[in-house]
Design a protein around this motif. Structure first.
Motif, PDB file in Angstrom:
ATOM      1  N   UNK A   1       0.832  -1.201   0.000  1.00  0.00           N
ATOM      2  CA  UNK A   1       0.000   0.000   0.000  1.00  0.00           C
ATOM      3  C   UNK A   1       0.869   1.255   0.000  1.00  0.00           C
ATOM      4  N   UNK A   2       0.439   2.298  -0.704  1.00  0.00           N
ATOM      5  CA  UNK A   2       1.298   3.472  -0.925  1.00  0.00           C
ATOM      6  C   UNK A   2       1.231   4.504   0.194  1.00  0.00           C
ATOM      7  N   UNK A   3       1.353   4.073   1.434  1.00  0.00           N
ATOM      8  CA  UNK A   3       1.283   5.018   2.543  1.00  0.00           C
ATOM      9  C   UNK A   3       2.673   5.497   2.928  1.00  0.00           C
ATOM     10  N   UNK A   4       2.715   6.547   3.744  1.00  0.00           N
ATOM     11  CA  UNK A   4       3.971   6.960   4.338  1.00  0.00           C
ATOM     12  C   UNK A   4       4.165   6.211   5.641  1.00  0.00           C
ATOM     13  N   UNK A   5       5.132   5.304   5.683  1.00  0.00           N
ATOM     14  CA  UNK A   5       5.312   4.448   6.855  1.00  0.00           C
ATOM     15  C   UNK A   5       6.057   5.138   7.993  1.00  0.00           C
ATOM     16  N   UNK A   6       6.626   6.282   7.707  1.00  0.00           N
ATOM     17  CA  UNK A   6       7.396   7.032   8.706  1.00  0.00           C
ATOM     18  C   UNK A   6       7.282   8.498   8.338  1.00  0.00           C
ATOM     19  N   UNK A   7       7.509   9.388   9.300  1.00  0.00           N
ATOM     20  CA  UNK A   7       7.416  10.809   9.018  1.00  0.00           C
ATOM     21  C   UNK A   7       8.385  11.628   9.833  1.00  0.00           C
ATOM     22  N   UNK A   8       8.171  12.955   9.835  1.00  0.00           N
ATOM     23  CA  UNK A   8       9.143  13.818  10.499  1.00  0.00           C
ATOM     24  C   UNK A   8       9.066  13.743  12.017  1.00  0.00           C
ATOM     25  N   UNK A   9       7.873  13.514  12.584  1.00  0.00           N
ATOM     26  CA  UNK A   9       7.767  13.457  14.041  1.00  0.00           C
ATOM     27  C   UNK A   9       8.431  12.199  14.591  1.00  0.00           C
ATOM     28  N   UNK A  10       8.211  11.068  13.921  1.00  0.00           N
ATOM     29  CA  UNK A  10       8.900   9.840  14.323  1.00  0.00           C
ATOM     30  C   UNK A  10      10.412  10.010  14.155  1.00  0.00           C
ATOM     31  N   UNK A  11      10.806  10.685  13.082  1.00  0.00           N
ATOM     32  CA  UNK A  11      12.228  10.920  12.869  1.00  0.00           C
ATOM     33  C   UNK A  11      12.820  11.791  13.970  1.00  0.00           C
TER      34      UNK A  11
END
Length: 228
Positions: free
Chosen positions: A94-104
């Motif tokens: 599925x074409x989701x974002x699995x990670x983002x800036x807050x998790x980073x």
């Protein structure tokens, strides 16, 4: 004497993926390069460090199916150690974002030095503004992962998409090196040996470049170094 993790990472970052790969290839480990579709968000990004592994899969929206006590109270983020590279097998199409800036931001605050995702990432513009945070990923996406994907476990052996083979195994603590040419996985027990041998290759190739740049005959340079 074992080399300190942060010192090893510093020395690896002065290398390039081709030299690291050549060493592994000569040592009998030719299939350690991840899928070439996993690329840095920016070509000058370089990542190096021991793997902190994460695996997830599609969220079937069935309550109770993901009752892993390891994941309670954000324990995954609390478990991150200094110098580690987050390595994520998204295990989904599925074409989701699995990670983002807050998790980073949370991972970097715990000492992580970058992330490699066999999947997608969100907030790429913000991530590109984060200082010293290399991101290697298949694609970017604005699509929220909640109710579509979630972490299933961490610090367990995972399988990442490979280049010469369909999958490359990554164990917690295996060493990761990535630059614009690709991402390479090194078994933990070989990481120091690979580093030293790759540094020797770089030193030799620096001499080759220097001599070729001054107009030396190619055959003479090749005969001298056996490398071109």
């Amino acid at each position: 004497m074992a080399i300190d993790v942060l010192e090893m990472a510093r020395r690896y970052r002065s290398l390039y993926a081709a030299a690291v790969y050549d060493v592994l290839d000569e040592m009998g480990y030719p299939a350690q390069c991840l899928s070439l579709a996993i690329r840095p968000l920016r070509r000058d990004m370089v990542v190096a460090g021991p793997a902190f592994t994460v695996v997830g899969r599609r969220d079937p929206r069935v309550e109770g199916e993901f009752n892993n006590p390891k994941l309670e109270d954000f324990r995954m983020l609390e478990a991150i150690t200094a110098g580690s590279v987050i390595v994520v097998n998204a295990e989904s199409g599925n074409p989701v974002g699995h990670w983002g800036d807050l998790m980073s931001a949370a991972a970097r605050a715990r000492g992580a030095v970058g992330i490699v995702i066999d999947g997608g990432i969100r907030d790429s513009r913000i991530l590109l503004e984060m200082e010293d945070w290399p991101v290697f990923v298949r694609y970017t996406s604005p699509i929220e992962s909640d109710k579509r994907w979630r972490v299933e476990d961490f610090q367990t052996p995972i399988a990442m998409s490979g280049s010469l083979t369909s999958q490359v195994r990554v164990n917690p603590g295996d060493w990761i090196f990535g630059d614009a040419d690709g991402v390479i996985v090194m078994p933990a027990h070989l990481a120091e040996e690979v580093l030293v041998k790759a540094e020797a290759i770089k030193q030799m190739e620096d001499k080759v470049r220097g001599e070729l740049s001054t107009g030396a005959r190619v055959k003479e340079v090749f005969d001298r170094y056996k490398r071109l």
